[in-house]
Design an enzyme around this catalytic site. Structure first.
Site, PDB file in Angstrom:
ATOM      1  N   HIS A  64       0.847  -1.193   0.000  1.00 43.50           N
ATOM      2  CA  HIS A  64       0.000   0.000   0.000  1.00 43.50           C
ATOM      3  C   HIS A  64       0.881   1.242   0.000  1.00 43.50           C
ATOM      4  CE1 HIS A  64      -3.074  -2.910   1.313  1.00 43.50           C
ATOM      5  NE2 HIS A  64      -3.946  -2.045   0.830  1.00 43.50           N
ATOM      6  N   LYS A 121      -0.017   4.642   4.715  1.00 48.80           N
ATOM      7  CA  LYS A 121      -0.850   3.672   5.443  1.00 48.80           C
ATOM      8  C   LYS A 121      -0.074   3.139   6.638  1.00 48.80           C
ATOM      9  CE  LYS A 121      -3.644  -0.520   4.744  1.00 48.80           C
ATOM     10  NZ  LYS A 121      -4.874   0.072   5.289  1.00 48.80           N
TER      11      LYS A 121
END
Length: 236
Positions: free
Chosen positions: A147, A151
């Protein structure tokens, strides 16, 4: 032509809430009759009626609710759906064990789905992972997720739910996480045996897939029997 599904969007001020409203305006077979957020600056935005969270009890009739809010606002939308006997599709993360238990209890009275990821492709991946784990007993199972650099949680909620699917098939998953650049979301589930390897991969390139999946789930819940559904249960 079928009438559009009337939706209540709860958590309308967030990124997902904004995407849900935009997609409905663009034509996803739905009409937003109420967009609920913590604070309201205008009563109507782009033709969509806006309501403050404190006004939730007074929203007009709807066919299903879609919730992407915060744990502290979740109980109110679940209670409203129970009072009105309406389906609920929720992607609110961070729910307590008590709130998850409340979902189980509510499913005795209304159809609902809670998911950490509403991508229809990921829903199919869950099914494939469980089937592969069942068919390949004793193989190593590794889940690698990537990601964007901002994140914070790792492994991702989606990776953990994929791990649950692997576990239901008898595998014991291991996890690895990558945080880099602006990656929307990638999940690789790898089964390794002696001399061969099976890889199941999903790559998200646009965040709208999560909103589209939630809209699909909300529409699919209308008219169903009470129960706690998974996204993959609603693909037909």
């Amino acid at each position: 032509m079928d009438a559009p599904t009337r939706l209540l969007i709860h958590g309308a001020g967030g990124r997902m809430g904004q995407a849900l409203q935009r997609l409905c305006r663009e034509g996803e077979g739905c009409e937003v009759v109420a967009a609920v957020s913590r604070r309201v600056e205008s009563r109507v935005v782009d033709g969509i009626p806006q309501f403050a969270a404190s006004e939730l009890a007074g929203v007009p009739e709807y066919d299903a609710a879609v919730d992407f809010s915060l744990p502290e606002g979740f109980d109110a939308i679940l209670d409203l759906c129970l009072q009105r006997g309406k389906p609920l599709a929720s992607g609110t993360t961070g729910l307590s064990s008590g709130q998850q238990s409340a979902l189980d209890a509510a499913a005795m009275r209304i159809p609902l789905v809670w998911a950490s990821n509403f991508s229809l492709g990921v829903a199919v991946l869950h099914d494939l992972v469980e089937r592969a784990a069942r068919a390949l007993p004793g193989w190593d199972c590794d889940i690698v997720e990537a990601h964007h650099a901002r994140k914070l949680d790792a492994p991702s909620g989606t990776a953990l739910t994929l791990g649950m699917a692997a576990g239901e098939g008898g595998a014991t998953p291991r996890y690895a996480s990558i945080r880099a650049g602006d990656i929307v979301g990638e999940h690789l589930v790898q089964f390794s045996g002696i001399g061969e390897r099976v890889e199941l991969v999903h790559r998200a390139t646009n965040r709208d897939i999560f909103a589209r999946g939630a809209l699909h789930a909300a529409r699919a819940l209308v008219g169903r029997e009470p129960g706690r559904y998974r996204v993959r249960d609603l693909l037909d």
